[in-house]
Design an enzyme around this catalytic site. Structure first.
Site, short mmCIF file in Angstrom:
data_model
loop_
_atom_site.label_atom_id
_atom_site.label_comp_id
_atom_site.label_asym_id
_atom_site.label_seq_id
_atom_site.Cartn_x
_atom_site.Cartn_y
_atom_site.Cartn_z
N ARG A 1 64.96 6.76 -38.74
CA ARG A 1 65.12 7.73 -37.65
C ARG A 1 66.57 7.79 -37.16
NH1 ARG A 1 60.67 8.34 -39.26
NH2 ARG A 1 58.81 9.00 -38.10
N SER B 1 56.47 10.99 -32.01
CA SER B 1 56.69 9.60 -31.56
C SER B 1 57.80 9.59 -30.52
CB SER B 1 57.11 8.72 -32.72
OG SER B 1 56.16 8.76 -33.74
N GLU C 1 63.14 7.30 -29.15
CA GLU C 1 63.49 8.01 -30.37
C GLU C 1 63.91 9.46 -30.07
OE1 GLU C 1 63.23 10.24 -33.68
OE2 GLU C 1 61.21 10.13 -32.89
N1 EPU Z 1 48.57 1.70 -33.63
C1 EPU Z 1 47.74 1.24 -32.62
N2 EPU Z 1 47.46 2.09 -31.58
C2 EPU Z 1 47.93 3.34 -31.51
C3 EPU Z 1 48.79 3.81 -32.56
C4 EPU Z 1 49.09 2.96 -33.60
O1 EPU Z 1 47.30 0.11 -32.63
O2 EPU Z 1 47.64 4.04 -30.54
C5 EPU Z 1 48.89 0.78 -34.77
C6 EPU Z 1 47.79 0.70 -35.82
O3 EPU Z 1 47.77 -0.64 -36.26
C7 EPU Z 1 48.29 1.58 -36.93
C8 EPU Z 1 49.78 1.40 -36.84
O4 EPU Z 1 50.04 1.26 -35.44
O5 EPU Z 1 47.81 1.19 -38.17
C9 EPU Z 1 50.60 2.51 -37.41
O6 EPU Z 1 50.22 3.74 -36.79
P1 EPU Z 1 50.54 5.14 -37.52
O7 EPU Z 1 50.14 5.09 -38.93
O8 EPU Z 1 49.97 6.23 -36.67
O9 EPU Z 1 52.12 5.21 -37.57
P2 EPU Z 1 53.24 4.88 -36.48
O10 EPU Z 1 54.00 3.69 -36.99
O11 EPU Z 1 52.66 4.80 -35.12
C10 EPU Z 1 55.08 6.28 -37.71
C11 EPU Z 1 56.05 7.38 -37.37
C12 EPU Z 1 55.33 8.73 -37.30
C13 EPU Z 1 54.68 8.99 -38.65
C14 EPU Z 1 53.73 7.83 -38.99
C15 EPU Z 1 53.15 7.94 -40.37
C16 EPU Z 1 57.81 6.35 -36.08
C17 EPU Z 1 58.48 6.23 -34.76
N3 EPU Z 1 56.72 7.11 -36.12
O12 EPU Z 1 54.17 6.17 -36.62
O13 EPU Z 1 56.30 9.73 -37.07
O14 EPU Z 1 53.99 10.22 -38.66
O15 EPU Z 1 54.44 6.57 -38.93
O16 EPU Z 1 54.13 7.69 -41.34
O17 EPU Z 1 58.28 5.77 -37.05
C18 EPU Z 1 57.40 11.01 -35.40
O18 EPU Z 1 58.44 10.46 -35.76
O19 EPU Z 1 57.39 11.89 -34.49
C19 EPU Z 1 56.15 10.64 -36.04
C20 EPU Z 1 54.99 11.15 -35.65
#
Ligand code: EPU
Length: 332
Positions: free
Chosen positions: A159, A232, A328
């Site tokens: 990012r 995010s 972010e």
């Molecule tokens: N999780 C929770 N609770 C929540 C959300 C997430 O416990 O409410 C935990 C779960 O363990 C889950 C893990 O977090 O397995 C990962 O969650 P998710 O797959 O939704 O991905 P993220 O790490 O929260 C990142 C990016 C997203 C992108 C997704 C998928 C960042 C800041 N965000 O989110 O990007 O879509 O991975 O690759 O790196 C964005 O940048 O706007 C965005 C949406």
């Protein structure tokens, strides 16, 4: 080209926050953009407005970059697709998928425009822009000169890019070129949820990947057309292994990704959920009920209300986990 006075920016940011631009101009061609910056240097470039939180009226001249066009350079084994900055990101992805050009399919349904996509090296489901990036063209505001930036020049990180750091506010990205595959696509299904949706398929097509990504995003991320948000709000923090070991004593189930021998990435969404914020609402500002990393504007929240909530979350995560969450989204 006409400069308008006191224009509400509500339709121009996906958070749906109402603040005013003292002066606002929509630019539809490169020629007009060059003419404009010959006389106006104090400008704020607005793309799709999908990664900003507006907390006050904007004093600078707001330039809404609306240039359109896609050019394809076809080679035997690959294709170079150049899109103008004002093209909508998701429409570009869908168009590439319809042409059977591979590489952008994991990045379907990300809000925003092409021109701003490299600034934060947008990424999702195992792919980041830097993986398919060929080059971009940008105009230096101070001189009006055009410069080409290679992948290396952009200094992409998680990012992050040179445009968020030493070159912040200095260049206007006018077009971006992606290096895509025409056949023998090596699709990326490293992300568990995509794999799960495609279990039956031996060799999923890029269309099937795009459809899976769209289904996953629609199932847990709010549609900005319905509930204002900027995706995010925070980055996923990277912590030292010592702190991680300490945290696992209390939270043995803490989700994590190993980055290196000493560094572990923790999903910020999990930290925020543990602190009890998931689905919480404070007036019209809230934390999304299905993904705690996304702050939302239910209707009439001000940028300040969203920002105050973000600070509350940061304090709570610091208190409970000794982890500093980094914002972010660009706070304006
Ligand atoms: N999780 C929770 N609770 C929540 C959300 C997430 O416990 O409410 C935990 C779960 O363990 C889950 C893990 O977090 O397995 C990962 O969650 P998710 O797959 O939704 O991905 P993220 O790490 O929260 C990142 C990016 C997203 C992108 C997704 C998928 C960042 C800041 N965000 O989110 O990007 O879509 O991975 O690759 O790196 C964005 O940048 O706007 C965005 C949406």
């Amino acid at each position: 080209m006409k400069i308008q006075q006191n224009i509400s920016l509500k339709p121009y940011n996906t958070f749906g926050i109402h603040t005013n631009a003292k002066r606002f101009i929509s630019v539809n061609s490169l020629k007009d953009l060059k003419e404009l910056i010959a006389s106006e240097k104090n400008i704020f470039i607005l793309g799709g407005g999908s990664n900003i939180l507006l907390t006050a009226d904007v004093e600078k001249l707001v330039v809404h970059l609306n240039t359109k066009g896609i050019i394809v350079n076809d080679f035997n084994d690959k294709v170079l697709v150049t899109a103008e900055a004002g093209e909508n990101w998701h429409e570009l992805v869908l168009w590439c998928v319809s042409q059977n050009y591979g590489g952008l399919e994991n990045l379907a349904l990300i809000p925003g425009n092409v021109g701003t996509s490299p600034i934060q090296n947008i990424g999702a489901y195992g792919v980041e822009i830097k993986d398919v990036f060929q080059q971009l063209e940008a105009i230096e505001i101070s001189t009006g000169k055009t410069k080409i930036f290679t992948n290396e020049d952009c200094n992409f990180g998680y990012r992050n890019s040179v445009f968020k750091n030493e070159l912040k506010g200095k260049y206007i990205i006018t077009n971006v070129t992606f290096k895509l595959t025409k056949k023998n696509h090596s699709v990326n299904i490293s992300y568990g949820a995509i794999r799960n949706l495609l279990t039956e398929k031996e060799n999923p097509s890029i269309k099937e990947i795009a459809d899976a990504v769209i289904a996953i995003r629609q199932s847990k991320l709010p549609d900005p057309k319905e509930i204002g948000n900027s995706g995010s709000f925070f980055k996923n923090p990277v912590i030292q292994v010592e702190l991680f070991k300490e945290l696992t004593k209390k939270y043995p189930e803490i989700p994590h990704y190993i980055i290196s021998e000493n560094e572990i990435k923790i999903p910020a969404g999990w930290l925020i959920e543990q602190c009890g914020f998931k689905g919480k609402r404070f007036g019209d500002a809230g934390v999304h009920e299905k993904q705690a990393l996304v702050l939302v504007n239910y209707n009439n929240a001000s940028g300040k209300e969203i920002y105050d909530l973000a600070q509350k979350i940061q304090q709570s995560v610091m208190q409970n986990f000794k982890i500093a969450l980094e914002v972010e989204v660009n706070i304006i």
